[in-house]
Design an enzyme around this catalytic site. Sequence first.
Site, PDB file in Angstrom:
ATOM      1  CD  GLU A 102      -2.972   0.823   2.392  1.00 56.60           C
ATOM      2  OE1 GLU A 102      -3.408   1.820   2.997  1.00 56.60           O
ATOM      3  OE2 GLU A 102      -3.318  -0.348   2.674  1.00 56.60           O
ATOM      4  CG  ASP A 104      -1.770   4.479   2.933  1.00 55.93           C
ATOM      5  OD1 ASP A 104      -2.408   3.962   2.017  1.00 55.93           O
ATOM      6  OD2 ASP A 104      -1.623   3.950   4.052  1.00 55.93           O
ATOM      7  CD  GLU A 106      -4.812   7.265   6.000  1.00 58.89           C
ATOM      8  OE1 GLU A 106      -5.713   6.434   5.931  1.00 58.89           O
ATOM      9  OE2 GLU A 106      -4.063   7.399   6.995  1.00 58.89           O
ATOM     10  CG  HIS A 119      -0.780   9.644   8.095  1.00 57.58           C
ATOM     11  ND1 HIS A 119      -0.291   9.526   9.379  1.00 57.58           N
ATOM     12  CD2 HIS A 119      -0.843   8.385   7.599  1.00 57.58           C
ATOM     13  CE1 HIS A 119      -0.063   8.246   9.644  1.00 57.58           C
ATOM     14  NE2 HIS A 119      -0.393   7.538   8.580  1.00 57.58           N
ATOM     15  NE  ARG A 130       8.642  -0.055   5.559  1.00 59.93           N
ATOM     16  CZ  ARG A 130       8.025  -1.243   5.513  1.00 59.93           C
ATOM     17  NH1 ARG A 130       6.697  -1.285   5.339  1.00 59.93           N
ATOM     18  NH2 ARG A 130       8.707  -2.361   5.627  1.00 59.93           N
ATOM     19  CD1 TRP A 196      -8.206   6.980  14.102  1.00 60.17           C
ATOM     20  CD2 TRP A 196      -6.482   8.160  13.321  1.00 60.17           C
ATOM     21  NE1 TRP A 196      -8.169   6.812  12.738  1.00 60.17           N
ATOM     22  CE2 TRP A 196      -7.125   7.507  12.234  1.00 60.17           C
ATOM     23  CE3 TRP A 196      -5.370   8.952  13.061  1.00 60.17           C
ATOM     24  CZ2 TRP A 196      -6.677   7.648  10.910  1.00 60.17           C
ATOM     25  CZ3 TRP A 196      -4.925   9.081  11.745  1.00 60.17           C
ATOM     26  CH2 TRP A 196      -5.575   8.440  10.688  1.00 60.17           C
ATOM     27  N   GLY A 200      -4.972  13.465  17.983  1.00 57.22           N
ATOM     28  CA  GLY A 200      -5.029  12.161  18.632  1.00 57.22           C
ATOM     29  C   GLY A 200      -6.401  11.774  19.133  1.00 57.22           C
TER      30      GLY A 200
END
Length: 278
Positions: A102, A104, A106, A119, A130, A196, A200
């Site tokens: 994958e 990503d 985000e 992200h 990672r 999250w 957070g």
Amino acid sequence: MAQKFLVILMMATFLMVDAKAQTTNGNFNQYFDITWGDGRGKILDNGELITLSLDKTSGSGFQSKNQYLFANIDMQIKLVPGNSAGTVTSFYMSSQGSNHDEIDFEFLGNLSGDPYILHTNVYVEGVGNREQQFYLWFDPTMDFHTYSILWNPETIIYFVDGTPIRQFKNLESYNIPFPNNQPMWIYSSLWDAENWATRGGLVKTDWTQAPFTASYRDFAAQVCNQSSSCSSESWMTEALDSSSIEKMKSVQQNYMIYNYCTDAKRFPQGFPPECKYT
């Protein structure tokens, strides 16, 4: 990268595109399906625009009709405006199964006026961890911006408006796994991650602001599904030159807010092996 890159996906014994030789108008109806959301995802304007929406009941998402082994893709995205806390807009490539690969992007939502967090993560054979995160240097809700993934046998490079922000090199010669044998689909989704996504999980989704909507246009791609078929294409051996490396380092110095390769508390026994070579 050009803001108006056009796309052709040629179907044969392999899938490949050479944008310099032949182009055609990209159309989301031709290359993508809305895969979930009960009508919250829409292909509009005769296939020129996709919108994904999220409310308290459900988010939405789309997926490419085909899967690819190596790709050079652009997508213009305008993110959820205003108070988007708790929402995540994703754009990524992924294979399937427990040992999936994958790549990503985000985008983590925020309170009005706070910067979005971008992200990024790479999974190889089902293992991720990672992560690198960045603040964007512009407001991604005011206009469309181009987010790009170059994935070839030598490297994975993430770009924002043509500027490289991260690379993950093929280091198999050091016994470090690299995603190079599982074809991936292209996905995007808008979903609720209030537990999250923002600080957070401290800042929850304000559902009075729903529906939340992200928009997509001007998909462009150079793709294949057999590496030998595409080996003559220039993007299959593309890498960052010294100037591009300096640009990437500048972005990382000024806008990176998290790098797994510097998180000593997370890796008390030593950093992952690829961190030596970044």
